[in-house]
Design an enzyme around this catalytic site. Structure first.
Site, short mmCIF file in Angstrom:
data_model
loop_
_atom_site.label_atom_id
_atom_site.label_comp_id
_atom_site.label_asym_id
_atom_site.label_seq_id
_atom_site.Cartn_x
_atom_site.Cartn_y
_atom_site.Cartn_z
N GLU A 81 39.83 41.40 40.59
CA GLU A 81 39.64 40.17 41.33
C GLU A 81 40.55 39.87 42.45
O GLU A 81 41.83 40.36 42.44
CB GLU A 81 40.10 38.96 40.38
CG GLU A 81 39.09 38.90 39.09
CD GLU A 81 39.42 37.85 38.06
OE1 GLU A 81 38.34 37.42 37.56
OE2 GLU A 81 40.32 37.58 37.77
N CYS A 327 48.04 32.14 40.62
CA CYS A 327 48.96 33.32 40.09
C CYS A 327 49.01 33.19 38.59
O CYS A 327 49.02 32.26 37.94
CB CYS A 327 50.24 33.16 40.71
SG CYS A 327 50.27 33.02 42.57
#
Ligand code: SF4
Length: 342
Positions: A81, A327
């Site tokens: 990703e 994150c």
């Protein structure tokens, strides 16, 4: 994209053809060899058949369009990703992954929970940046910043990450200014010291996430091997060697590491450090593994304590939460995709 194959085919051509091909890929950002009319048709045809420029991607975007996430599948079927953040000031930042999965198993990170599959090659990291650069070009925009903050620990794949950085920075590559490229590490002292010796103007961020070894080892098991003292010693070396600013990453988790006393303890770790060369990046935990994000009030108080101690603090905008592109949240889509495979 099969770079090795591209290189192999071009190795039989005169060297100026290799330079043309590099420009076609990195400067012109073409996604189809047939559009590269500078190459002879016979070569275009061969490249188009044997190593097309298409990138195998599944794309999703956040409702506010400020974050997009792409799942890129490589030749061996592995998927990774990567995220694009569109900032209001015009910056377009690609967050790149350096590994498929991650062996460091941080408890606050979805990638850490999926285990480790393999390192990415420099080309596979470049492919992530290329994908975003091509999309931005369609909108007459350009990729301005790179952060190695996606899946994996960059310093566990040091050579490939640095090779990718050099190509990203190369005027004949993506030509992204070194000062606009950042590497984020969970705190591997060898990698920090090694980077300090490179003649590169790129930025470094070190994740701390706890003011003491007991809590840090709980959140980041790597702390049992490299404790706070060894991480901070390497960070001090980096500062003395480079004179460049260092970002300290601290993710605030509700009732775990967000208390004012913990902010005081954190500040104490940096007593005597040159204030101009360090700054703290505070971000609320992005739910992925059972913890809760710190309340905005707790984050404000935490930041106030650090500022009172003369430390610079920034608070990170929560990019991509809705799309699990923030994150610590990368991993879900690749895992889901694998499950959905026939
Ligand atoms: S936070 Fe970074 S180093 Fe830790 S497990 Fe996740 S990807 Fe790996």
């Amino acid at each position: 994209m099969d770079y090795q194959k591209i290189k192999k085919i071009l190795s039989a051509e005169p060297s100026f053809r290799r330079r043309q091909a590099e420009k076609i890929i990195f400067r012109d950002l073409l996604a189809d060899w047939q559009a590269a009319t500078v190459l002879p048709k016979i070569l275009r045809d061969r490249l188009a058949v044997e190593c097309p420029l298409g990138i195998n991607t599944h794309l999703s975007a956040s409702p506010d369009q400020r974050t997009a996430k792409a799942l890129i599948t490589f030749l061996d079927g592995s998927a990774v990703e990567t995220v694009l953040m569109s900032h209001q000031d015009g910056r377009r930042t690609a967050c790149l992954s350096a590994q498929i999965g991650c062996p460091l198993a941080c408890r606050i990170c979805a990638t850490g929970q999926m285990g480790f599959k393999r390192n990415l090659t420099a080309e596979e990291m470049l492919e992530q940046a290329l994908f975003w650069a091509r999309r931005l070009k369609e909108k007459k925009e350009r990729l301005t910043n790179i952060v190695f903050m996606g899946m994996g620990e960059p310093f566990l794949n040091y050579e490939a990450v640095l090779a990718a950085v050099r190509k990203l920075n190369d005027p004949d590559g993506l030509n992204i200014g070194a000062r606009h490229i950042s590497i984020s590490t969970a705190g591997l002292p060898d990698g920090i010291r090694r980077l300090a010796k490179e003649k590169l103007q790129i930025n470094l961020a070190v994740s701390i996430h706890a003011p003491d070894d007991r809590l840090r080892s709980e959140l980041m098991p790597i702390n049992k091997k490299f404790n706070l003292r060894s991480v901070l010693a390497a960070a001090e070396y980096y500062l003395s060697k480079t004179g460049r600013r260092l970002m300290i990453e601290y993710t605030l988790i509700k009732a775990v590491n967000d208390q004012p006393a913990q902010a005081e303890a954190l500040a104490e770790l940096f007593d005597g450090w040159p204030r101009a060369l360090i700054f703290f990046n505070l971000s609320a935990y992005n739910p992925s593994a059972g913890f809760q994000p710190a309340d905005p009030d707790a984050i404000r108080q935490f930041a106030a304590v650090l500022r009172r101690r003369g430390l610079s603090v920034t608070k990170r905008y929560r990019f991509g939460r809705g799309e699990k592109a923030a994150c610590g949240q990368l991993a879900g889509a690749s895992a889901r995709l694998k499950k959905n495979k026939p």
